[in-house]
Each structure stands twice: as C-alpha cells, then as structure tokens.
Design a protein around this motif. Structure first.
Motif, PDB file in Angstrom:
ATOM      1  N   SER A   1       0.581  -0.103  -7.492  1.00  0.00           N
ATOM      2  CA  SER A   1      -0.078  -0.878  -8.136  1.00  0.00           C
ATOM      3  C   SER A   1      -0.332  -0.674  -9.478  1.00  0.00           C
ATOM      4  N   ARG A   2      -0.767   0.395  -9.727  1.00  0.00           N
ATOM      5  CA  ARG A   2      -0.895   0.795 -11.393  1.00  0.00           C
ATOM      6  C   ARG A   2       0.335   0.790 -12.115  1.00  0.00           C
TER       7      ARG A   2
ATOM      8  N   THR B   1      -0.332  -3.593   0.033  1.00  0.00           N
ATOM      9  CA  THR B   1      -1.282  -2.331   0.161  1.00  0.00           C
ATOM     10  C   THR B   1      -2.741  -2.818   0.220  1.00  0.00           C
TER      11      THR B   1
ATOM     12  N   SER C   1      -5.110  -1.263  -1.547  1.00  0.00           N
ATOM     13  CA  SER C   1      -5.713  -0.638  -2.668  1.00  0.00           C
ATOM     14  C   SER C   1      -5.110  -1.043  -3.894  1.00  0.00           C
ATOM     15  N   ASP C   2      -5.908  -1.740  -4.955  1.00  0.00           N
ATOM     16  CA  ASP C   2      -5.402  -2.168  -6.200  1.00  0.00           C
ATOM     17  C   ASP C   2      -5.177  -0.998  -7.079  1.00  0.00           C
ATOM     18  N   ASP C   3      -5.610   0.254  -6.515  1.00  0.00           N
ATOM     19  CA  ASP C   3      -5.589   1.494  -7.247  1.00  0.00           C
ATOM     20  C   ASP C   3      -4.638   2.442  -7.010  1.00  0.00           C
ATOM     21  N   SER C   4      -3.487   1.755  -5.919  1.00  0.00           N
ATOM     22  CA  SER C   4      -2.375   2.866  -5.576  1.00  0.00           C
ATOM     23  C   SER C   4      -1.405   2.965  -6.734  1.00  0.00           C
ATOM     24  N   ARG C   5      -0.595   3.916  -6.612  1.00  0.00           N
ATOM     25  CA  ARG C   5       0.063   4.367  -7.630  1.00  0.00           C
ATOM     26  C   ARG C   5       1.454   3.311  -8.078  1.00  0.00           C
TER      27      ARG C   5
END
Length: 112
Positions: A32-33, A24, A26-30
C-alpha cells in the motif's frame, strides 16, 4: 481500506496491460505504501509534463515532432492520473455508492 474484501486498484498494470488490484486489511502495508509513493511520483510527473506541454503549445515554432512528443507524454500521464482518481474514489467511504462511469484503459488497450 475499510473492509478486508475491498480491492485497491494499483497504479500499475501487468505486462499485458491488465489492471492490478491489492487486497489488504491495512492501508499501511508495504505494498500500500509503495502504491502511495508511486501515485505521488505519477502526480509529480504529470505536473512536469503539463508544464512542458504548455511550453511546446505556446511556442509557435514548435515542430510536429515536439507537439507529438508532448501529446504522447500528456496522454500517458492522463491515463495514470485517471487510474489514481478511480482508485482513490473507490476508497472513499460513502453511505451510498456513486458510479462515475469511468473506465481506465491501459496504454496497450488504447493503442498507446
């Protein structure tokens, strides 16, 4: 994640015990979270298991069954925590790379 081609080692495996990775930008993707939340739960569980294992080991009357149970749970948590350490270490931005030589085996691979 610093680059789109980096893969994050996830804190779970496939049903066959193979590692799962996330690609990904983004470290803030669903996902990743979700992985972050599961890592936090695994760390919390590790603290609880450690406390329980210490209690069993400090009890001179603890039987073999209790000791084996505590060791089994501690081994599972250690595998989880090593996976987290490897995953987080791979995501640390560095000028050069450092290979710690760690390989995380799944419980299926390690006979657990």
């Amino acid at each position: 994640m610093s680059t789109a081609d980096s893969l994050r080692l996830l804190p779970w495996t496939t049903p066959e015990g193979k590692p799962c990775h996330l690609s990904t930008d983004s470290d803030d993707s669903r996902l990743s979270r979700l992985a972050d939340d599961l890592e936090e739960a695994q760390l919390d569980s590790g603290e609880q298991v450690l406390a329980g294992a210490r209690a069993v080991l400090s009890d001179p009357k603890a039987g073999e069954r209790a000791v084996r149970f505590a060791l089994t749970r501690a081994t599972e948590c250690l595998a989880d925590l090593l996976r987290i350490a490897v995953s987080r270490g791979e995501r640390i931005p560095q000028a050069g790379t450092v290979n710690l030589g760690l390989t995380v085996a799944s419980p299926a691979q390690s006979g657990g």
